[in-house]
Design a protein around this motif. Structure first.
Motif, PDB file in Angstrom:
ATOM      1  N   LYS A  89       0.504   3.967   2.642  1.00  0.00           N
ATOM      2  CA  LYS A  89       0.960   3.586   3.981  1.00  0.00           C
ATOM      3  C   LYS A  89       2.475   3.698   4.070  1.00  0.00           C
ATOM      4  CE  LYS A  89      -2.199  -0.018   5.607  1.00  0.00           C
ATOM      5  NZ  LYS A  89      -2.113  -1.398   6.101  1.00  0.00           N
TER       6      LYS A  89
ATOM      7  N   PHE B  26      -2.567   7.667   8.088  1.00  0.00           N
ATOM      8  CA  PHE B  26      -2.495   6.207   7.981  1.00  0.00           C
ATOM      9  C   PHE B  26      -3.885   5.617   7.788  1.00  0.00           C
ATOM     10  CE2 PHE B  26      -1.907   1.840   9.523  1.00  0.00           C
ATOM     11  CZ  PHE B  26      -0.728   1.488   8.887  1.00  0.00           C
ATOM     12  N   ALA B  27      -4.852   6.169   8.504  1.00  0.00           N
ATOM     13  CA  ALA B  27      -6.222   5.681   8.367  1.00  0.00           C
ATOM     14  C   ALA B  27      -6.736   5.917   6.947  1.00  0.00           C
ATOM     15  CB  ALA B  27      -7.119   6.367   9.390  1.00  0.00           C
TER      16      ALA B  27
ATOM     17  N   ASN C  70       0.872  -1.165   0.000  1.00  0.00           N
ATOM     18  CA  ASN C  70       0.000   0.000   0.000  1.00  0.00           C
ATOM     19  C   ASN C  70       0.915   1.222   0.000  1.00  0.00           C
ATOM     20  OD1 ASN C  70      -1.395   2.287   1.000  1.00  0.00           O
ATOM     21  ND2 ASN C  70      -2.939   0.964   1.958  1.00  0.00           N
TER      22      ASN C  70
ATOM     23  N   SER D  10      -1.500   9.668  12.196  1.00  0.00           N
ATOM     24  CA  SER D  10      -2.380   8.500  12.298  1.00  0.00           C
ATOM     25  C   SER D  10      -3.601   8.647  11.399  1.00  0.00           C
ATOM     26  CB  SER D  10      -2.830   8.289  13.749  1.00  0.00           C
ATOM     27  OG  SER D  10      -1.753   7.813  14.505  1.00  0.00           O
TER      28      SER D  10
ATOM     29  N   ASN E 258      -5.438   3.448   4.727  1.00  0.00           N
ATOM     30  CA  ASN E 258      -6.051   2.144   4.965  1.00  0.00           C
ATOM     31  C   ASN E 258      -7.426   2.017   4.316  1.00  0.00           C
ATOM     32  OD1 ASN E 258      -4.926  -0.114   6.114  1.00  0.00           O
ATOM     33  ND2 ASN E 258      -4.989   0.677   8.197  1.00  0.00           N
TER      34      ASN E 258
END
Ligand SMILES: Cc1ncc(C[n+]2csc(CCOP(=O)(O)OP(=O)(O)O)c2C)c(N)n1
Ligand SMILES: Cc1ncc(C[n+]2csc(CCOP(=O)(O)OP(=O)(O)O)c2C)c(N)n1
Ligand code: SF4
Ligand code: SF4
Ligand SMILES: [Mg+2]
Ligand SMILES: [Mg+2]
Lengths: 605, 309, 605, 309
Positions: free
Chosen positions: D166, D255-256, D163, D252, D259
Motif C-alpha cells: 500500500k 491498492f486493492a 502494509n 486503485s 489490500n
C-alpha cells in the motif's frame, strides 16, 4: 593470577582432593575462552561471573563480538579474583582455544608461563613454543561421546565449564544450582544434556594432565550474595530506581539492551517504554512524556545520539527534565559498532546548535551505572533539563559482581504534580527553580501556559527582546552551573599531592586505578581521580590540580588538532593550565595497565 | 497546594475562556476560521479546559497553540506527532490535539504521520494545508500543484505533489476527513466527529494563504462559486440510493475517493474501530500487574536483583 | 555622521543649490527608517545602498524583521560614508519615523543633536525633547495627494526616497535609473506611480524646513562601479565561482535565500539544486552528489544543521568533499530565528558523535562571504572532507558595497574525473591525499571500491582492527591539521604588539575594528585581528598572542559554564594561556562600538 | 592517466566479475538468493560494470554493496534513498540501485521512500523484507506481524504493521513489484523489468531471516507448500478472461491487490509512465542554456554581478 602466583603456582600444601596432582591457592586468574560465538562461550563466562557474585569473589569480564552477523570468531575473558578486580586483565593466565584460528590469534594474549588448554580435535599447537604450557584436551570428541550424535558438538561450552570447575576447585554445588536455574526453563532434555556435559568435563581431570590444579580462593570481605550483571542492566534498573517510568527509543548496538530491559520491566511498575520509528521520534516522544509531567528518558549510541541533537536543544530551551543515555561506541559515523570509545563527550556538551547548557555524567563501572542513573534522575528533576549519561560499550557488556544497592535510601517514587497552580504561577521565574504546570493542571489565574522553543519570558511567552534573551540565557546557564555546588567532594586515590595525577572519566577508571597501584608499588608518586560529573565540572578540581606537578588525562578518544583528548580539552579551556596533558588512543580496546604506565612515562619524560 | 483555589463547580467552557493572544496571522488567512471552529467545537463538547492540550510543530499554522488558552506546546518543525503521542500514551486522561501545516506534516514530518497512524495513537491531528510554505515565505510544499511558481521553483513546481488523502487512508489512521476553512459548519462537524472518535483521527483542512498563494482554491473554491461536494455516507437503510453512497469503513473505497480528480470531495473518507496503542499497552500493563500483584518499586527491584545473584 | 561633522553640520560654504537653506559637506551618515514592514522601507534602504555602490561610497545596512508573519513594525538602517564603513552605526544621525510606535521606539536610537523627520500625519512628537531636532513632514498626505485615491499610502517609501535624495544632495539621475530598472518589470503604471512619488518627495524641500541640507560626499578611492548586495547572495555566487554545481537543502530562515539563489542560478551553469523533504535528506543527497564525483554543498541554519550531524560524520569517515553553510541565528532551539548570534561554532566542530575533524571558516563581511565560499570549495576538495562556512543572520541580510571580485583568478571550473584508475589505486592511502574513483570510473585492477561509514583500510574495505582504526583516525586528523600550513599569515590591524589584542571571528569584525580605531584614537594600545580559519586554527596565533598583554575574544555567544565564549574556549584549550579572556553577549544584536570598548575596559580593570 | 590501461574491447559482464567478498550473512539467509538473482540479471542485461552503483543503508540486507563488485556505497541507517537520488540526479549516465531492509526502508527511512517515489527519481530500490530487525538481533520491525515475539515486544508485537505494498502504491513509485527470495526465476523477472523501467522502481522481496524469524513465511510459504500466487497481468487481448486480469496501470486496482489478505499475490502491482525528476530538471537546464547560450562561468558571474551594480 595475582602476585602471589606469578607463574603457574605449585603449592606445597597437601592435595585435599584425591586427584593425581598438586594443588595451590591462587587469588586471581584471568581466563580467556576463544572460539566462535555460536559455541556459546559467553555462557561459560556468564556462569563463572555469576558464581563469583555468589562466592564473594570479584569479577570483570570482557568479550568481543564478531563482525559477521551471526557466528564468527569471538572471545570471552573472565577476570576472577578474591580481591578487587579493576580491569579485565592485560594478559591471560589461562587460554582455552577451541579452534586453530582461536589458538593462532590468541596465544600471544597468554602471559609468559601461562597455560593453554586447547581442543586437540581441532588445534595443532606449536610445541616449540616454550613460553607457555600446552595441554591438549579432545574437547569436541568427549562432548560428542558424552551427548551422543544429534547434539553434535553443542554442549562443548558446558563441558569446558566442568573442566574449569575442577581445575580451579570451584564450588560445584553452587554451579549446578546455577545451571539448573538457567536450563530448567528450556526443558528437561536440555537440562539433562547440560548436566551430562558438565559432569563429563568435571570428571575429565584436566589437572592430572597438567600436574596441578588451583584453588581460587573466595574473598574475605563482603557477603556472598553479590549481584552479577552487566552495565546496561544496571543502568536500566538504576533509571527505574530513580523514578523513570516512561521513555522511548530506537534500537542500536550497544544501547539496545537498555531499552529491551526497560520495555520489559516498566509495565511491572505501571510504566511504558516505546520503540519508535527512528531516533528523532524517540527523543521527541520522550520530551512529550516529560511535558506530560513524568520524568522520562531516551537513549541511543553514537549515530542515534547525533539524530537527537535538534530536539535536545528544545529540551534545554523549554526546560524539560529528560535523562539521555549514550552508550558510546567506536566512531565516527558507523565506525566500530562493537568496540569501545569515549569520543562523544564534546558532542554531549556542544552537539546542539546554540548555547545549550547540559548536565553530563559518566559511570565508572557496572555498579556505578546503577548509581549514576539514580543521580541523573535527581539532577534532571532538580534543574529541569536534559541530563546525559555517557556509558560505553565496555561497561555495557561486561559483567561485574557488586553488592546490592541500598534501595530504601535510593528509590524515588515518581509523582505527577497536578494540583491547581496559584494565580502568581510562572514556569520560568528569573530567580528560582523551573516549575512546570503539566497538562491536566488547573490554573487559578485562568491563563494556561504554552511551552515553546522560541525565546520567551518568565511566563513562557515568546519574547525575543534583547534584554529577555540575555536574561533567559543567564537563567539556563546559571541553574546548571549551580548544580556543582552540591556535588560530593572529589576523592583522590593515593596521596592528595604528588608528582602525577592520572585523571579519567567513565570506564577507564579500573585500568587507571590499577596503573596507579602498580606505579605506587614501584615507588612512584602517582595518584588518580575519576570525574563523574563532566558538566558542570566539580569546583574542587582546581585545588586538587594545584597539588600535583602533572595532571595527565587518560581517555579513549582522539588527541584532536592540538594533542588533547576531549576531557582534557574541557579542562584546559576552563583552567588554562598547561600542566594538564593528555594520553589518548582510539584503537577500540580498553586501556591496558602497562600501556597507561608507558604512555604517561613517555609524555612526562 | 496551599495557595491554590479550591475546586469549584466545574465552570462552563466558553469561547472567551479559550481565547488567548490575538493571532499573528495575516488578515484574511484561512487559519483564523480553523481556530474559530476549534473554539466553537470545544465549547459545544464542553471538554474540561485543563484537559485540552494543543501541540504544534513550526509554520504559520503551527502557531496555533499560542492562540488557544489551554495547555499547549509549540515544538520544532515536523515532530509534533511523536511529541503528542508521548503525551497521549503517558496521560490517557488528556485530550490531545496536534496542529500543523502541509510542510510540517507531509514533508519533514511525513514519516511520523504514518507511524502514529498505524499505531493508532489516541489523538486528533488537524493539518492546515495551504499548498505552500507560508512562514518561510513561499517555497514549494509537498502539496504545491505542478507548475506553481515559488522561490524554490521559479519556473513552476516540478515534483508531483503528494495526495494527502491517499497518504492518510493508506497510513492506517482510523478516522480520516477533509474539509475547507471557508466551510465553518462542515469543519465543525468534522472536528466533532474526530474528537469523539477513539483513535488516531486526522482532518485535512484546506486553508488559504492569502499572501503567498491567494486563490489556491479557485478551481472548486466554494467562496468563488466552485464546488464543495460533500461525501454522502451510507445510511444502511437498504434503499437503492444507499448502494451508491460511501461506506466509510471501506478502505479501498476511501482510496478511490482519494484518487478522484481535483478538487475531489469533502467529508469523512474513512472511519474504523481498531484498538488504540494506548489501550493495548495499558492491557499489557494491567496483565503484568495482575500477575505480580501490587508491589512497591523497592520490592520489584529487590526481586529483580535477587534473580541476578 | 563622521567625526568631521559630530553635530548636525552647518557648513560655511556657499549654498550651491537655489534652495532656501544652507548646505554642508558630510562624509558619513547613519539613517534609520522606522515603520511597518509592509511600507517597503527596505526598498528605500536598498536603493540607497545600490546608489552607494555606484558612487564610490561605502555602505552597510541593518534591518529587523517583525515577529508577525507578514507586516509588523520593522526598521531599516543605512550607514553611508565616503570612507570605510565598518558597522551599521551605533546611533543614528537621522531618523525617519512613519508612525507613533516607530517614533516612540526609535527616538532613543538618535544621537544627541540628531535629526528626526516624522510623518506628521501619524506622529505627535515630544516637543519638549531638546536632545534632538524635530522636523514634521506630512508624508502620508503628500503621498496620497501625489498618487490619488486607490494607491492609498502605498508609495510612501519612494516618496521618502525622494526626500532623502534632496536632503543629502544625492545623484538624482543615478537614482532615477535605479528606480526605472527596478520598476519597469512591474509594468508602466507602477513605474509611473513610483516616479510621481519620488518627484513629489524630491520637490518637497525638506531642507528648507530644516534650514540646511547635506552634501554626502562621494568617495575618493576605488571606482564607482561597486557591487551592492547582501551576504547570502555573495555566498551563493562564491560557491558557484568555487566550482559548486550541485547541492540540496531545505528552507529555513535566514539560510533560505542562499538556496533560492542556487536553485535559480545553477541551471545556467548546467547544475542543479534540489529542495528535499527535510534536512536529513538534504545533507544525504548532497553527499550522494559528492560521491558521484562533484563538489557539492548543503546548508541550513541552527535547527537544520543539528539534523545534519549524523550524515556529516559519514562525510568525515568516507572522506567526501562537501561544503556546509550554516547561516547562524539566535539559539538554542527555535530561539530567535531572525536575530544574530555566533553560537554554533562548537557544534560545527563537535556536533557529530565520534572524533570528526572538520574545517571551519567564517567570513567577516559581505564581500568576504564570496571569498570564503571560494576558499571553502578549495579546501573541501583539497582535504576531501566536510568544510563548514559559519555565516550569520546579520551578514546574510545586510547590504554592503564592494569591488567586483577578480573572477579570472578565482573561478574554478568543476571537472568530473572518470579516467580509468590504475591497478595500484587506493582511495585512502595511509600516506598521501584521498582520491576517490567516482562511479562510472573503470578500475584497471578489476576490483571496484565500496565507500563506507564503517572503519576501513586504505582500500576502503571495512576493517575494525585496533591498528587500522588508530591509523585511520590519525589520517583523518592529520590531513585536516596540515591545512593550516598553507594559510596566509594572520594580519593584525594596528600595531604588532601592545596592551590589548581584540580578537574576533565572523561578522563582529566591523565593530571590532571600529572599536580598535576609536581606542587608538584615544591613545590606547589596542590592536585587533579576526580569524577566518577557525579549525584548524592558524599556527601563527601563538606568536601574535605573545606580543600582547591581553587577548580579549569578542563574540556573540554565551559565556558558558566558566566565563568563556566558544572561540575563547577553543583558544584556551589549545594554548592553555590564561591571558585569553572573553567578552560575550547573546542579546540578538550586533555589537555596538561603545559596548565593546566598555566591556573590554571592565574586564581588564 | 598515464598508468591506466587503455580502453579495451568492452568485456562481457559475468557473475564472476560481479562477485566480491563472500557475504557475512548467516548460512541459509534469504538475502543470498537476492544477491544471486541480482548477479544473474545484470549478467543478462550486460550493464557496463563501472556504471553499476549499489547503495545501501544499515542492516543485514544493507551489507549488499560489499558483495557486488561494482561501485558501491554503504551509508547510514535509513537514508540510502536520498543518497542514491543525489547520485542519480547528478549522474544520469549511471545505473543506480538501492538495497535495504524493512527497518531501514519503512521505519527510519519511510519518508524518504515516499518522497523519492513521488519525485520519480530514476533508480531501482530493492527491499529485503524479513519482518524483523536482523542486524540488531530481533526487535520489532514495522512489518512484524501482530503477536510476533521480539526483544522489544516480549509478549508479542502490539503495533499494527504497515502494509508495504500500500505504501509503495500510494507513494507514487512508477514501478511496484513483489517477489520472494525462494522464487529465483520470478525474482529475476521482476529485477529485469524494474531495471528496464525508467523512473522510480521498487521491489519488495520477502527474504527469510533464518536466525530471528525462521519460518516467517510458513503460511503461504512456497517452499513448504504454501501459496505463491502470481498476479496475472492483462494481455489486452480482448478475451473475456482478460477482464479479470490485473491492469498494472490502474492505481486503485493496485491498492486493492495490496489490500488482499496475507500472503497476497506476487508480481507487478503497478507500472506507469511519468516523467522522471531527472528529465524534468534536465529540461529546465536545457531551456535555460538555450536562452542564455553557452557562456563560461566567469561570463555568467560577471553578468550576475553587473546586475548588482
Ligand atoms: C528543522 C527545521 N527546518 C526548517 C525550518 C524552517 N521552517 C519553518 S516552518 C517551515 C515550513 C512551513 O510550511 P508549512 O508547514 O506548510 O506551514 P505554513 O507556514 O504554510 O502554515 C519551514 C521550512 C525549521 N523551523 N526547522
Ligand atoms: C541511526 C541509527 N539507528 C539505529 C541503528 C541500528 N540499526 C542498524 S540496522 C537496524 C535495523 C535492521 O533492520 P532491517 O533494516 O530490517 O535490516 P535487516 O538487518 O533485517 O536486514 C538498526 C536499528 C543504526 N545503525 N543507526
Ligand atoms: S503567510 Fe499565509 S499562511 Fe501565513 S499567516 Fe499569512 S496568510 Fe496565513
Ligand atoms: S540475522 Fe537473519 S537477516 Fe541477518 S544475515 Fe542472519 S539470517 Fe540473514
Ligand atoms: Mg503550508
Ligand atoms: Mg529486516
Amino acid at each position: 593470577m595475582s602476585a602471589t602466583a606469578t607463574s603457574a603456582p605449585k603449592s606445597d600444601a597437601d592435595d585435599p582432593t584425591d586427584s593425581n596432582h598438586s594443588s595451590g591457592d591462587i587469588t586471581d586468574a584471568v581466563i580467556r575462552f576463544a572460539g566462535n560465538s555460536q559455541d556459546g562461550i559467553q555462557t561459560i563466562g556468564g556462569f563463572l561471573a555469576k558464581l563469583a557474585g555468589r562466592s564473594a569473589r570479584e569479577v570483570m569480564t570482557y568479550m568481543t563480538i564478531p563482525s559477521t552477523i551471526s557466528g564468527g570468531a569471538s572471545i570471552f575473558q573472565v577476570h576472577l579474583a578474591s580481591g578487587e578486580v579493576l580491569s579485565s586483565g592485560d594478559e591471560a593466565d589461562f587460554l582455552f582455544a577451541f579452534y586453530q584460528h582461536s589458538y593462532d590469534a590468541h596465544l600471544s594474549s597468554l602471559r609468559d608461563g601461562g597455560i593453554c588448554i586447547y581442543d586437540s580435535d581441532h588445534v595443532t599447537p606449536d610445541t616449540n613454543d616454550k613460553r607457555v604450557r600446552h595441554v591438549g584436551v579432545p574437547i569436541t570428541s568427549i562432548t560428542v561421546e558424552a551427548l551422543g550424535g544429534t547434539a553434535r558438538d553443542r554442549g562443548k561450552n558446558i563441558l569446558v565449564l566442568g573442566l574449569v570447575t575442577a581445575l580451579f576447585q570451584l564450588d560445584r554445588t553452587k554451579l549446578v544450582t546455577l545451571i539448573e536455574g538457567q536450563f530448567k526453563r528450556k526443558g528437561d532434555d536440555i537440562l539433562r544434556n547440560a548436566m551430562v556435559a558438565f559432569d563429563a568435563g568435571y570428571a575429565y581431570q584436566v589437572g592430572d594432565l597438567l600436574g596441578e590444579s588451583f584453588n581460587l580462593k573466595t574473598g574475605e570481605s563482603s557477603g556472598a550474595d553479590h549481584v552479577t550483571t552487566d552495565g546496561n542492566t544496571a543502568l536500566a534498573l538504576g533509571l527505574i530506581a530513580g523514578g523513570v517510568r516512561f521513555g522511548a527509543a530506537y534500537p542500536i548496538t550497544p544501547w539496545t539492551t537498555v531499552m529491551e530491559h526497560l520495555r520489559s520491566e516498566l509495565p511491572k511498575h505501571g510504566g511504558l517504554f516505546v520503540q519508535t520509528e527512528d531516533e528523532l521520534a524517540a527523543v521527541t516522544m520522550a520530551l512529550g512524556m516529560a511535558y506530560a509531567g513524568h520524568l522520562s528518558m531516551t537513549g541511543s549510541s553514537g549515530p542515534g545520539i547525533s539524530l537527537k541533537m535538534e530536539a535536545l536543544g528544545y529540551g534545554t530551551m523549554a526546560e524539560l527534565p529528560l535523562v539521555v543515555v549514550n552508550v558510546q561506541r567506536g566512531g565516527p559515523s558507523t565506525g566500530l559498532p562493537t568496540s569501545v570509545e569515549q569520543s562523544d563527550l564534546l558532542q554531549a556538551l556542544y552537539g546542539s546548535h546554540g548555547d545549550t547548557p547540559r548536565v553530563v555524567l559518566a559511570p565508572i563501572n557496572v555498579e556505578d551505572c546503577f548509581h549514576t542513573a539514580v543521580e541523573a534522575c535527581r539532577l534532571a528533576k532538580k534543574c529541569s533539563a536534559p541530563v546525559f549519561i555517557l556509558s560505553d560499550q565496555a561497561l555495557a557488556t561486561r559483567i561485574e559482581a557488586f553488592p546490592e544497592p541500598d534501595f530504601e535510601s535510593l528509590v524515588v517514587e515518581p509523582e505527577l504534580a497536578l494540583e491547581t497552580r496559584p494565580e502568581d504561577f510562572v514556569p520560568y521565574p528569573l530567580e528560582g527553580e523551573t516549575r512546570h504546570a503539566p497538562p491536566g493542571t488547573k490554573m487559578a489565574g485562568g491563563k494556561y501556559p504554552v511551552v515553546t522553543g522560541l525565546e520567551h519570558d518568565a511566563w513562557g511567552h515568546p519574547n525575543g527582546s534583547p534584554e529577555m534573551h540575555q536574561l533567559m540565557m543567564d537563567r539556563r546557564r546559571d541553574k546548571i552551573s549551580k548544580l556543582a555546588e552540591d556535588y560530593p567532594a572529589c576523592e583522590v586515590f593515593g596521596d592528595d599531592s604528588g608528582d602525577v595525577l592520572l585523571l579519567g572519566w567513565g570506564s577507564t577508571w579500573g585500568p587507571i586505578r590499577e596503573a596507579t597501584i602498580r606505579a605506587r608499588d614501584k615507588g612512584l608518586s602517582y595518584s588518580c581521580l575519576s570525574v563523574r560529573y563532566l558538566n558542570p565540572l566539580p569546583n574542587d578540581l582546581a585545588d586538587i590540580f594545584d597539588k600535583f606537578k602533572h595532571v595527565v588525562v587518560i581517555e579513549m578518544n582522539d588527541k584532536g588538532m592540538y594533542g588533547f583528548g576531549q576531557f582534557a580539552t574541557l579542562l584546559r579551556a576552563r583552567y588554562a593550565n598547561p600542566k594538564i596533558v593528555s594520553v589518548t588512543k582510539t584503537d577500540g580496546l580498553t586501556f591496558k595497565i602497562k600501556e597507561i604506565l608507558q604512555r604517561v612515562e613517555d609524555i612526562l619524560s | 497546594m496551599a495557595s491554590a483555589t479550591p475546586a469549584a463547580e466545574p465552570e462552563k467552557l466558553t469561547k472567551k475562556a479559550l481565547t488567548a493572544d490575538h493571532p499573528t496571522w495575516c488578515p484574511g488567512c484561512g487559519d483564523f476560521a480553523v481556530l474559530a471552529s476549534f473554539y466553537k467545537t470545544l465549547e459545544k463538547l464542553q471538554i474540561p479546559q485543563e484537559k485540552i492540550v494543543t501541540i504544534a510543530g513550526i509554520g504559520c499554522s503551527s502557531r496555533f497553540p499560542y492562540f488557544v488558552n489551554s495547555h499547549g506546546l509549540h515544538f520544532i518543525h515536523g515532530r509534533a506527532l511523536p511529541l503528542a503521542s508521548g503525551v497521549s500514551l503517558s496521560r490517557p486522561d488528556l485530550h490531545v490535539f496536534a496542529f500543523g501545516g502541509d510542510g510540517d506534516g507531509y514533508s519533514i514530518g511525513g514519516n511520523h504521520l504514518d507511524h502514529a497512524a498505524r499505531k493508532n495513537i489516541n489523538l486528533t491531528y488537524v493539518i492546515m494545508d495551504n499548498f505552500v510554505y507560508g512562514l518561510t515565505k513561499k517555497q514549494t510544499s509537498p502539496t504545491s500543484p505542478l507548475g506553481f511558481k515559488t522561490k524554490t521553483d521559479p519556473t513552476g513546481a516540478i515534483d508531483q505533489p503528494i495526495n494527502p488523502m491517499k497518504k492518510l487512508v493508506y497510513g492506517g489512521a482510523t478516522f480520516v476527513a477533509r474539509t475547507h476553512a471557508t466551510q465553518v459548519k462542515h469543519m465543525m462537524a468534522m472536528f466533532e466527529r474526530a474528537i469523539k472518535h477513539e483513535g488516531f483521527s486526522v482532518i485535512e483542512v484546506q486553508s488559504e494563504c492569502v499572501i503567498f498563494y491567494p486563490g489556491a482554491f479557485d478551481e472548486g473554491n466554494p467562496r468563488k462559486g466552485g464546488e464543495f461536494t460533500i461525501i454522502e455516507e451510507k445510511k444502511w437503510d437498504g434503499t437503492p440510493e444507499d448502494e451508491t453512497r460511501h461506506d466509510v469503513s471501506d478502505n479501498s473505497a476511501a482510496f478511490a475517493l482519494a484518487n478522484e480528480e481535483w478538487p475531489g470531495r469533502f467529508g469523512v473518507y474513512y472511519e474504523t474501530d481498531r484498538p488504540t496503542k494506548n489501550k493495548l499497552e495499558q492491557r499489557w500493563i494491567d496483565e503484568t500487574k495482575s500477575k505480580i500483584g501490587d508491589a512497591s518499586t523497592t520490592d520489584l527491584l529487590k526481586k529483580r536483583f535477587d534473580a541476578m545473584k
